[in-house]
Structures are given as C-alpha cells and as structure tokens.
Design a protein around this motif. Structure first.
Motif, short mmCIF file in Angstrom:
data_model
loop_
_atom_site.label_atom_id
_atom_site.label_comp_id
_atom_site.label_asym_id
_atom_site.label_seq_id
_atom_site.Cartn_x
_atom_site.Cartn_y
_atom_site.Cartn_z
N GLY A 194 0.79 -1.21 0.00
CA GLY A 194 0.00 0.00 0.00
C GLY A 194 0.83 1.27 0.00
N LEU A 195 2.14 1.13 -0.09
CA LEU A 195 3.03 2.27 -0.14
C LEU A 195 3.35 2.63 -1.59
CD1 LEU A 195 5.77 1.22 2.43
CD2 LEU A 195 4.04 2.96 2.77
N SER A 196 3.67 3.87 -1.81
CA SER A 196 4.16 4.23 -3.14
C SER A 196 5.56 3.66 -3.29
CB SER A 196 4.20 5.76 -3.30
OG SER A 196 5.20 6.30 -2.45
N VAL A 197 5.99 3.51 -4.51
CA VAL A 197 7.34 3.02 -4.79
C VAL A 197 8.37 3.96 -4.18
CG1 VAL A 197 8.99 2.55 -6.64
CG2 VAL A 197 6.63 1.79 -6.87
N GLU A 198 8.12 5.26 -4.28
CA GLU A 198 9.05 6.25 -3.74
C GLU A 198 9.19 6.12 -2.23
OE1 GLU A 198 6.42 6.98 -5.72
OE2 GLU A 198 7.46 7.49 -7.58
N ALA A 199 8.07 5.87 -1.54
CA ALA A 199 8.13 5.74 -0.09
C ALA A 199 8.89 4.47 0.30
CB ALA A 199 6.73 5.72 0.50
N GLU A 200 8.67 3.39 -0.41
CA GLU A 200 9.41 2.17 -0.09
C GLU A 200 10.90 2.36 -0.35
OE1 GLU A 200 9.90 -2.54 -1.12
OE2 GLU A 200 8.18 -1.49 -1.96
N GLN A 201 11.24 3.01 -1.46
CA GLN A 201 12.65 3.25 -1.75
C GLN A 201 13.29 4.12 -0.67
OE1 GLN A 201 12.29 4.90 -5.71
NE2 GLN A 201 12.60 2.91 -6.68
N LEU A 202 12.57 5.14 -0.22
CA LEU A 202 13.08 6.00 0.83
C LEU A 202 13.25 5.21 2.13
CD1 LEU A 202 13.97 8.71 1.94
CD2 LEU A 202 11.55 9.27 2.32
N TYR A 203 12.31 4.38 2.48
CA TYR A 203 12.42 3.57 3.70
C TYR A 203 13.68 2.71 3.65
CZ TYR A 203 11.14 0.46 7.53
OH TYR A 203 11.14 -0.26 8.71
N ARG A 204 13.90 2.05 2.51
CA ARG A 204 15.09 1.21 2.35
C ARG A 204 16.37 2.05 2.43
NH1 ARG A 204 14.18 -4.00 0.13
NH2 ARG A 204 11.97 -4.38 -0.26
N ALA A 205 16.35 3.24 1.85
CA ALA A 205 17.53 4.12 1.90
C ALA A 205 17.80 4.56 3.33
CB ALA A 205 17.31 5.33 1.00
N LEU A 206 16.75 4.88 4.08
CA LEU A 206 16.92 5.27 5.47
C LEU A 206 17.48 4.12 6.30
CD1 LEU A 206 13.66 7.36 5.92
CD2 LEU A 206 16.00 8.23 5.95
N LEU A 207 17.05 2.91 5.99
CA LEU A 207 17.60 1.74 6.69
C LEU A 207 19.10 1.61 6.44
CD1 LEU A 207 14.92 -1.05 6.14
CD2 LEU A 207 15.54 0.06 8.30
N ASP A 208 19.52 2.02 5.25
CA ASP A 208 20.94 1.95 4.89
C ASP A 208 21.73 3.15 5.41
OD1 ASP A 208 20.58 -0.46 3.59
OD2 ASP A 208 20.23 0.48 1.64
N GLY A 209 21.05 4.08 6.09
CA GLY A 209 21.75 5.21 6.69
C GLY A 209 21.78 6.46 5.85
N SER A 210 21.05 6.51 4.76
CA SER A 210 21.02 7.71 3.92
C SER A 210 20.26 8.82 4.62
CB SER A 210 20.35 7.40 2.58
OG SER A 210 21.05 6.41 1.89
N SER A 211 20.64 10.05 4.32
CA SER A 211 19.89 11.18 4.86
C SER A 211 18.74 11.50 3.90
CB SER A 211 20.80 12.39 5.03
OG SER A 211 21.31 12.78 3.77
#
Length: 106
Positions: free
Chosen positions: A7-24
């Motif tokens: 139910g998430l947008s692709v952009e939100a999922e990508q951001l979540y994964r990036a945040l998990l990897d430590g991205s700002s």
C-alpha cells in the motif's frame, strides 16, 4: 519492490530502504507518507526508522475489515437484487445479443 502489496508508493518504499541503509533525507511526500504509515518518526534529531510489522499490520487489518464490510453489503444487495429481479445474483448471465442485453437492463 513490494510497495504495491504494502500500500506504499514506490518512492516511499525506496526511501524507507535508503533510510535503513543510513542515507539522509529531505522533507517530501515520500517522507510524509512514511510518517502517515508509522514507518518513520521525524523530529529535531532527524528521522528515526521504525519497525514495519506493527504499522503495516494495522494498515492490512483496516483493509481486511473493509473487505468484510464489502462482502456483507454484497450479500445484502444480492438478496435485494434476487428479490426484485427473480434472478440469482451469484452467477454471471451471458447475454447472447445486443437485443437481449438491452432487454436485460430495462
């Protein structure tokens, strides 16, 4: 990507994964979407990534409840349809011609 099933947008999922990897990140619609789902908390110290299970389970439960309500309404309306038309609402009626089709909707 699992976004559509979650139910998430692709952009939100990508951001979540990036945040998990430590991205700002910068404020934006994907971050706001993650906050709405309870997947992140944004504060003065930055963005905290939250565990997804509880947040997405709550989202899934709300959709399951909506599906149950839709099935209940389908049963009630199906009974009303059958009572009014004399036809069973559980089967698809195949219309063999345009004339038959037009007559079915009169």
């Amino acid at each position: 990507m699992l976004a559509e099933s979650r139910g998430l947008s692709v952009e939100a999922e990508q951001l979540y994964r990036a945040l998990l990897d430590g991205s700002s990140t910068q404020p934006g619609t994907a971050l706001a979407e993650l906050e709405r789902f309870g997947l992140v908390r944004a504060g003065a110290a930055g963005v905290e990534v939250c565990p997804p299970r509880a947040a997405l389970s709550a989202f899934a439960a709300s959709h399951e409840a909506a599906a149950v309500r839709a099935r209940e309404v389908a049963e009630v309306l199906g009974a009303a349809y059958s009572l009014r038309t004399g036809r069973d609402a559980d089967f698809v009626e195949v219309l063999r011609s345009a004339v038959t089709g037009a007559a079915a909707f009169r």
